[in-house]
Motif scaffolding. Structure first.
Motif, PDB file in Angstrom:
ATOM      1  N   ASP A   1       0.834  -1.209   0.000  1.00 23.21           N
ATOM      2  CA  ASP A   1       0.000   0.000   0.000  1.00 23.21           C
ATOM      3  C   ASP A   1       0.870   1.262   0.000  1.00 23.21           C
ATOM      4  O   ASP A   1       0.571   2.229  -0.703  1.00 23.21           O
ATOM      5  N   ILE A   2       1.940   1.226   0.787  1.00 18.58           N
ATOM      6  CA  ILE A   2       2.858   2.369   0.841  1.00 18.58           C
ATOM      7  C   ILE A   2       3.519   2.563  -0.523  1.00 18.58           C
ATOM      8  O   ILE A   2       3.592   3.684  -1.039  1.00 18.58           O
ATOM      9  N   MET A   3       4.011   1.476  -1.104  1.00 14.86           N
ATOM     10  CA  MET A   3       4.672   1.582  -2.406  1.00 14.86           C
ATOM     11  C   MET A   3       3.705   2.060  -3.485  1.00 14.86           C
ATOM     12  O   MET A   3       4.095   2.825  -4.381  1.00 14.86           O
ATOM     13  N   ALA A   4       2.443   1.644  -3.406  1.00 19.10           N
ATOM     14  CA  ALA A   4       1.447   2.076  -4.390  1.00 19.10           C
ATOM     15  C   ALA A   4       1.239   3.590  -4.337  1.00 19.10           C
ATOM     16  O   ALA A   4       0.934   4.208  -5.360  1.00 19.10           O
ATOM     17  N   MET A   5       1.444   4.191  -3.168  1.00 19.11           N
ATOM     18  CA  MET A   5       1.292   5.644  -3.022  1.00 19.11           C
ATOM     19  C   MET A   5       2.510   6.403  -3.543  1.00 19.11           C
ATOM     20  O   MET A   5       2.508   7.633  -3.550  1.00 19.11           O
ATOM     21  N   HIS A   6       3.550   5.681  -3.951  1.00 17.93           N
ATOM     22  CA  HIS A   6       4.786   6.323  -4.394  1.00 17.93           C
ATOM     23  C   HIS A   6       5.187   5.845  -5.790  1.00 17.93           C
ATOM     24  O   HIS A   6       6.186   5.150  -5.960  1.00 17.93           O
TER      25      HIS A   6
ATOM     26  N   HIS B   1      -3.868  18.661   7.999  1.00 16.19           N
ATOM     27  CA  HIS B   1      -3.629  18.614   6.551  1.00 16.19           C
ATOM     28  C   HIS B   1      -4.867  18.245   5.746  1.00 16.19           C
ATOM     29  O   HIS B   1      -4.947  18.579   4.564  1.00 16.19           O
ATOM     30  N   GLY B   2      -5.776  17.507   6.368  1.00 17.13           N
ATOM     31  CA  GLY B   2      -6.915  16.996   5.627  1.00 17.13           C
ATOM     32  C   GLY B   2      -6.525  15.866   4.688  1.00 17.13           C
ATOM     33  O   GLY B   2      -7.287  15.486   3.804  1.00 17.13           O
ATOM     34  N   ASP B   3      -5.334  15.311   4.894  1.00 11.01           N
ATOM     35  CA  ASP B   3      -4.824  14.254   4.013  1.00 11.01           C
ATOM     36  C   ASP B   3      -3.870  13.371   4.825  1.00 11.01           C
ATOM     37  O   ASP B   3      -2.907  13.870   5.414  1.00 11.01           O
ATOM     38  N   ARG B   4      -4.133  12.073   4.831  1.00 13.05           N
ATOM     39  CA  ARG B   4      -3.317  11.142   5.612  1.00 13.05           C
ATOM     40  C   ARG B   4      -1.879  11.079   5.109  1.00 13.05           C
ATOM     41  O   ARG B   4      -0.944  11.012   5.900  1.00 13.05           O
ATOM     42  N   HIS B   5      -1.693  11.093   3.800  1.00  8.74           N
ATOM     43  CA  HIS B   5      -0.336  10.979   3.271  1.00  8.74           C
ATOM     44  C   HIS B   5       0.492  12.217   3.606  1.00  8.74           C
ATOM     45  O   HIS B   5       1.681  12.098   3.942  1.00  8.74           O
ATOM     46  N   ASP B   6      -0.087  13.392   3.550  1.00 10.23           N
ATOM     47  CA  ASP B   6       0.632  14.597   3.958  1.00 10.23           C
ATOM     48  C   ASP B   6       0.995  14.537   5.443  1.00 10.23           C
ATOM     49  O   ASP B   6       2.100  14.927   5.842  1.00 10.23           O
ATOM     50  N   ALA B   7       0.063  14.041   6.254  1.00  9.19           N
ATOM     51  CA  ALA B   7       0.354  13.875   7.682  1.00  9.19           C
ATOM     52  C   ALA B   7       1.474  12.863   7.891  1.00  9.19           C
ATOM     53  O   ALA B   7       2.336  13.047   8.760  1.00  9.19           O
ATOM     54  N   MET B   8       1.487  11.823   7.072  1.00 11.80           N
ATOM     55  CA  MET B   8       2.540  10.823   7.171  1.00 11.80           C
ATOM     56  C   MET B   8       3.897  11.462   6.896  1.00 11.80           C
ATOM     57  O   MET B   8       4.892  11.145   7.551  1.00 11.80           O
ATOM     58  N   HIS B   9       3.942  12.375   5.961  1.00 10.26           N
ATOM     59  CA  HIS B   9       5.212  13.032   5.661  1.00 10.26           C
ATOM     60  C   HIS B   9       5.648  13.963   6.794  1.00 10.26           C
ATOM     61  O   HIS B   9       6.857  14.119   7.032  1.00 10.26           O
ATOM     62  N   ASP B  10       4.706  14.529   7.525  1.00 13.12           N
ATOM     63  CA  ASP B  10       5.062  15.258   8.751  1.00 13.12           C
ATOM     64  C   ASP B  10       5.699  14.295   9.747  1.00 13.12           C
ATOM     65  O   ASP B  10       6.711  14.618  10.380  1.00 13.12           O
ATOM     66  N   ALA B  11       5.106  13.124   9.897  1.00 16.96           N
ATOM     67  CA  ALA B  11       5.649  12.122  10.821  1.00 16.96           C
ATOM     68  C   ALA B  11       7.031  11.660  10.366  1.00 16.96           C
ATOM     69  O   ALA B  11       7.936  11.473  11.193  1.00 16.96           O
ATOM     70  N   LEU B  12       7.209  11.511   9.050  1.00 16.99           N
ATOM     71  CA  LEU B  12       8.525  11.123   8.526  1.00 16.99           C
ATOM     72  C   LEU B  12       9.579  12.163   8.881  1.00 16.99           C
ATOM     73  O   LEU B  12      10.704  11.818   9.275  1.00 16.99           O
ATOM     74  N   GLU B  13       9.234  13.432   8.729  1.00 13.35           N
ATOM     75  CA  GLU B  13      10.173  14.504   9.066  1.00 13.35           C
ATOM     76  C   GLU B  13      10.488  14.490  10.559  1.00 13.35           C
ATOM     77  O   GLU B  13      11.655  14.622  10.956  1.00 13.35           O
TER      78      GLU B  13
END
Length: 143
Positions: free
Chosen positions: A35-40, A99-111
């Protein structure tokens, strides 16, 4: 404790993506990784190339290591599933709302995770879970 080598991690992603594309049965961890790879889609060419196991992605050349990026995503998904460090799930939920978007929030968590790991490596200390959660909360405007 699970401590895979660089090649094992890379082969995990490459083989998982191959299985996903071939519509083979995936383990629960492989399903999350797929699922993660599909988003990238920007990483698909790399993870479809078995030779990429040996490739370097030097940051000084402006390259992002796709395997590191995917691994951090996977680590955060695991952290969220068990709320460890304590409070990460609530901080992540706040980032999702911000963010209103899970993937954008995930990138905050990554940072936030990347900064925490950098500090731990620089200081020769274990990662500070409370600082990590605090970083994510600040990014979400929750602190």
């Amino acid at each position: 404790m699970f401590n895979p080598s660089r090649d094992q991690v890379r082969n995990f992603f490459i083989e998982t993506w191959r299985k996903y594309r071939a519509k083979e049965v995936l383990t629960p961890m492989e399903s999350v990784a797929a699922d993660i790879m599909a988003m990238h889609p920007e990483y698909h060419a790399v993870i479809e190339d078995p030779e990429s196991v040996d490739r370097d992605f030097p940051p000084e050349a402006g390259q992002i290591n796709p395997f590191l990026h995917l691994s951090l995503h996977l680590a955060i998904e695991e952290q969220l599933s068990i709320d460890q460090p304590s409070g990460i799930r609530a901080a992540f939920d706040a980032a999702c709302q911000h963010h209103g978007d899970r993937h954008d929030a995930m990138h905050d968590a990554l940072e936030a995770l990347g900064e925490t790991l950098f500090d731990a490596q620089r200081n020769g200390t274990p990662p500070d879970g409370a600082a990590y959660v605090g970083r994510l909360r600040r990014r979400a405007g929750a602190e």
